[in-house]
Design a protein around this motif. Structure first.
Motif, short mmCIF file in Angstrom:
data_model
loop_
_atom_site.label_atom_id
_atom_site.label_comp_id
_atom_site.label_asym_id
_atom_site.label_seq_id
_atom_site.Cartn_x
_atom_site.Cartn_y
_atom_site.Cartn_z
N ASP A 1 64.23 -5.74 18.17
CA ASP A 1 65.65 -5.86 17.82
C ASP A 1 66.03 -5.06 16.58
OD1 ASP A 1 64.22 -7.58 16.19
OD2 ASP A 1 65.40 -9.36 16.66
N MET A 2 65.06 -4.32 16.01
CA MET A 2 65.38 -3.43 14.90
C MET A 2 64.39 -2.27 14.85
SD MET A 2 65.94 -4.10 10.83
CE MET A 2 64.23 -4.55 10.47
N PHE A 3 64.91 -1.06 14.65
CA PHE A 3 64.08 0.12 14.52
C PHE A 3 64.19 0.66 13.09
CE2 PHE A 3 64.95 -0.19 19.01
CZ PHE A 3 63.74 0.17 19.60
N LEU A 4 63.02 0.94 12.52
CA LEU A 4 62.95 1.52 11.18
C LEU A 4 62.83 3.03 11.31
CD1 LEU A 4 60.33 -0.97 9.69
CD2 LEU A 4 62.80 -1.06 9.42
N VAL A 5 63.59 3.75 10.49
CA VAL A 5 63.63 5.20 10.56
C VAL A 5 63.11 5.78 9.25
CG1 VAL A 5 65.12 7.21 10.92
CG2 VAL A 5 65.67 5.04 12.03
N PRO A 6 62.13 6.70 9.29
CA PRO A 6 61.69 7.35 8.06
C PRO A 6 62.79 8.24 7.51
CG PRO A 6 60.65 8.40 9.95
CD PRO A 6 61.42 7.22 10.48
N ARG A 7 63.00 8.17 6.19
CA ARG A 7 64.08 8.95 5.58
C ARG A 7 63.51 10.00 4.63
NH1 ARG A 7 69.02 6.13 2.36
NH2 ARG A 7 67.37 5.64 0.86
N ILE A 8 64.03 11.20 4.78
CA ILE A 8 63.71 12.29 3.86
C ILE A 8 64.75 12.27 2.74
CG2 ILE A 8 63.61 14.79 3.58
CD1 ILE A 8 62.70 14.93 6.54
N ASN A 9 64.31 12.01 1.52
CA ASN A 9 65.20 11.99 0.36
C ASN A 9 65.08 13.30 -0.40
OD1 ASN A 9 66.30 9.19 0.38
ND2 ASN A 9 64.14 8.67 0.21
N ALA B 1 60.32 -5.56 14.76
CA ALA B 1 60.75 -4.26 14.28
C ALA B 1 59.76 -3.19 14.72
CB ALA B 1 60.88 -4.25 12.76
N TYR B 2 60.26 -1.98 14.90
CA TYR B 2 59.43 -0.86 15.37
C TYR B 2 59.71 0.33 14.47
CZ TYR B 2 57.46 2.58 18.68
OH TYR B 2 56.72 3.57 19.28
N PHE B 3 58.67 0.92 13.92
CA PHE B 3 58.81 2.08 13.04
C PHE B 3 58.69 3.36 13.87
CE2 PHE B 3 56.70 5.00 9.82
CZ PHE B 3 57.91 5.35 9.23
N ILE B 4 59.74 4.17 13.85
CA ILE B 4 59.77 5.41 14.61
C ILE B 4 59.17 6.53 13.76
CG2 ILE B 4 61.25 7.13 15.72
CD1 ILE B 4 63.27 4.89 16.24
N LEU B 5 58.06 7.08 14.20
CA LEU B 5 57.38 8.13 13.44
C LEU B 5 57.94 9.50 13.77
CD1 LEU B 5 53.67 6.95 13.80
CD2 LEU B 5 55.00 6.98 11.69
N GLY B 6 58.12 10.32 12.74
CA GLY B 6 58.39 11.74 12.95
C GLY B 6 59.82 12.12 13.26
N LEU B 7 60.72 11.13 13.42
CA LEU B 7 62.13 11.42 13.67
C LEU B 7 62.92 10.82 12.51
CD1 LEU B 7 62.31 10.58 17.49
CD2 LEU B 7 62.04 12.83 16.43
N HIS B 8 63.67 11.64 11.79
CA HIS B 8 64.13 11.27 10.46
C HIS B 8 65.64 11.15 10.32
CE1 HIS B 8 60.32 13.60 9.89
NE2 HIS B 8 60.05 12.59 9.08
N SER B 9 66.01 10.41 9.27
CA SER B 9 67.32 10.62 8.65
C SER B 9 67.07 11.45 7.40
CB SER B 9 68.00 9.29 8.30
OG SER B 9 67.34 8.66 7.22
#
Length: 199
Positions: free
Chosen positions: A114-122, A177-185
């Protein structure tokens, strides 16, 4: 893992964006979402610039609320979303098209999530050693990304809400929750804005 047999992309997604005098950033932000989400919800805090005019090019779902904190503004936006899933986007962020193209595939292939975590490039413009030391930033040695992967709670069921802290808030009430690898904000800000947010 994406299973092509299960590519039912029927999930509907509402993007939620909060604004206050964000005209310089808003066109890029909303055009990034166009064609990938089923609805865009904008909550504006009575901007004095032409943020509302820009937003109206992309959506008629524009609401107004006096700003008190980021958490309440985002929850107000989520409450007005008409779809089962919401995607949060800040005006100084954009999503890589690999993520946008695959959002509904991830939802279809992870039915208990019910929630996906997105890796963020700062990316902080004019980043210097003084700022790194002051805030103890972890900086990528080659790309100079700050605190990567900086997991962000961005795509989640619309019955969930932000809570805990008005600025550094988190989504609460999720089960899986599911962490999506390699696809970023991608998050781009100035040194001055980073200092303002950290003080």
């Amino acid at each position: 893992i994406l299973n092509p047999v299960l590519f039912d992309e029927s999930a509907k997604i509402s993007a939620c964006v909060i604004t206050q005098d964000e005209a310089a950033l808003l066109d890029k932000c909303l055009s990034n979402l166009q064609g990938y989400v089923d609805e865009i919800v904008v909550v504006d805090s009575w901007s004095k610039d032409n943020s509302v005019e820009i937003a109206s090019k992309y959506t008629d779902k524009i609401f107004f609320r006096k700003f008190d904190n980021h958490m309440n503004q985002k929850n107000f936006a989520v409450e007005r979303a008409m779809n089962d899933w919401v995607l949060i986007q800040d005006t100084d962020e954009y999503y890589e098209y690999g993520f946008l193209n695959n959002m509904k595939k991830y939802i279809a292939n992870n039915l208990t999530v019910d929630m996906f975590l997105v890796p963020r490039i700062n990316i902080i413009k004019d980043l210097d050693e003084d700022l790194v030391r002051k805030y103890n930033f972890n900086v990528h040695p080659f790309f100079k990304w700050v605190n990567y992967p900086d997991q962000q709670e961005r795509l989640f069921k619309s019955n969930l809400r932000h809570n805990i802290h008005p600025v550094h808030h988190h989504v609460v009430g999720y089960k899986n929750a599911y962490f999506i690898l390699g696809l970023h904000s991608v998050h781009v800000k100035t040194k001055e804005k980073q200092i303002f947010q950290n003080e």
